[in-house]
Design an enzyme around this catalytic site. Sequence first.
Site, short mmCIF file in Angstrom:
data_model
loop_
_atom_site.label_atom_id
_atom_site.label_comp_id
_atom_site.label_asym_id
_atom_site.label_seq_id
_atom_site.Cartn_x
_atom_site.Cartn_y
_atom_site.Cartn_z
N CYS A 42 0.82 -1.22 0.00
CA CYS A 42 0.00 0.00 0.00
C CYS A 42 0.85 1.27 0.00
O CYS A 42 0.52 2.25 -0.67
CB CYS A 42 -0.96 -0.01 1.18
SG CYS A 42 -0.18 -0.15 2.80
N HIS A 100 -1.91 0.32 7.53
CA HIS A 100 -2.39 0.67 6.19
C HIS A 100 -2.06 2.13 5.90
O HIS A 100 -1.78 2.92 6.82
CB HIS A 100 -3.91 0.44 6.10
CG HIS A 100 -4.45 0.43 4.71
ND1 HIS A 100 -3.79 -0.17 3.66
CD2 HIS A 100 -5.60 0.95 4.18
CE1 HIS A 100 -4.51 -0.03 2.56
NE2 HIS A 100 -5.62 0.65 2.86
N ASP A 141 -8.03 4.58 -1.95
CA ASP A 141 -7.51 3.45 -1.16
C ASP A 141 -6.89 2.44 -2.12
O ASP A 141 -7.57 1.94 -3.02
CB ASP A 141 -8.64 2.79 -0.38
CG ASP A 141 -8.15 1.78 0.65
OD1 ASP A 141 -7.06 1.21 0.45
OD2 ASP A 141 -8.86 1.57 1.65
#
Length: 550
Positions: free
Chosen positions: A331, A463, A484
């Site tokens: 991520c 995250h 996202d």
Amino acid sequence: MLLCELCGQALRTEPEMRRHLLRAHLEREPRCPLCSFSAPGYDELRAHVDSAHPEPRPGPAPAGGRPQCPFCGETGASGRQVEAHVRSRHGHLLDPPAPGNDQQLYECPMCDLVCANGQILQEHVDLHLEEHRFSEVQATQPVMDLIKFVCGSPGLLELVRSNRLGLLSSKPKENFFRHRRCLLDSIYECCLSVDINVGGSLSDLELAQQLQNEEDRQQGLEEARREREEFQKLQRQYGLDSSGGYKQQSLKNMEREVARGRMQPSEYHKRKADMMESLAFGVDDGKTKTSGVIEALSGYYQNEIKDVRRVWLSTGVDHFHSSLGDKGWGCGYRNFQMLLSSLLRNGMYNDCLRDITLIPCIPKIQSMIEDAWKEGFDPRGASHFSNRLHGTKAWIGACEIYSLLTSLRLKCQIIDFHKPTGPLGTHPRLFEWVLSYYSSNREGGTKVVCTPKPPIYMQHQGHSRTIVGIEERKNRTLCLLIFDPGCPSQEMQKLLKQSNDDTSLKLLRKFVGSLKDKQYQIVAVDGELSPEEKVVRCQASQVFTAARIP
């Protein structure tokens, strides 16, 4: 410890003493404990001991100093009175068996009593043992009570529960054992320093210490094993277990898809060739990219949304989502690609990014961060990764993004929202900061503002995401618009349709009540750095500091 009066053997408990007496002294010919003489019975043995070994042997003192019945425990004013009581109340136990009767007799190993009932004998011996224990322990009772308190643990556990010893912490069990060990050591040192004559209790204390040492050793081994397993788990979780990086995971997951019938072998070979070409040139293959979302949002807010007063958007941000090669750990790299896609479209940063024309792939980004470390940025963070990211599945965070951007001469800052600033664990100050970042003057102007401000990298536990804009609704509440990397392209492409509705925006919208992690860190770009300013920031990164709010 209990000592047998007949042979001197030390036994730890009363049941062991009873078993010893029955097996060693009732089932075989009694022997003198002071020489090799043996006798057919205990009367002859007693006579031998009194004549051959005339050393006085104190007997057990009855409770209160009064004579006591060996069967029922009743006391009398004199020995004659107790003897009369025994013959009148328990005479049937003393009478010899009738001739020809094979009834078994039981002799007390500690006195002259003979009876025909084993249960009565056991109760009688228990009285002897109780008197023996009382006379032996009476002088050392304070020490023994303390040892029992320390080793037995019920009293100590009660103190732990009430926190009188201050043991309530993240590791109460470890603190309990450590505190108990300290108490035991203190007692032992106290006994030695004052030379207390505690008889057998000092050996009890030494035994307790040996048991405690063994328990501490076992506990240490268990803690070391648990820490080793936790460390290996963290290594796997954060990609530091030498199991390969983006390339290895991509190949492994594609092979798994073929084995499950979800991918044709021909497609596998084509995608493998595309991946190898992408890695060779160090550029992203674009298979996870969705472009045009910001432009679609601008038109949608202008024409459809009625409950929004104003909205600010970063210009030209492409969405990148995780692929088979970085699922579960990529991520941070994907968010950097989103940020870079906007910077490459902004002419303000052409000089800083003149060597970058295409979005780099994840292994290339890892090499770029390693180059920043080699220049001297964030040495502590580099040592955490052993100065190596390429070929691993290591997670990156705000510090690595800051080092990479600064090494490219991009002026940026880290803002640490280290604790909630609103009710129910919310972060309204984060929303206010983002609003001030996008707009210095909120009065007047158009409803939709596409600003030259780059998107914001946002990190929280486990995250990271990218802030691409913010809504100010008519009721003055704020709502962040977030890309996202965990959202697949199929979902993002729904936002490009002309028939888009308000439900599609749920993928992007995050209200104040939606962000409840304990801590958030953001990295915001705001201009360029001169070569001299870059050197200064590199030196300052030796000890990382961030602006903290509040």
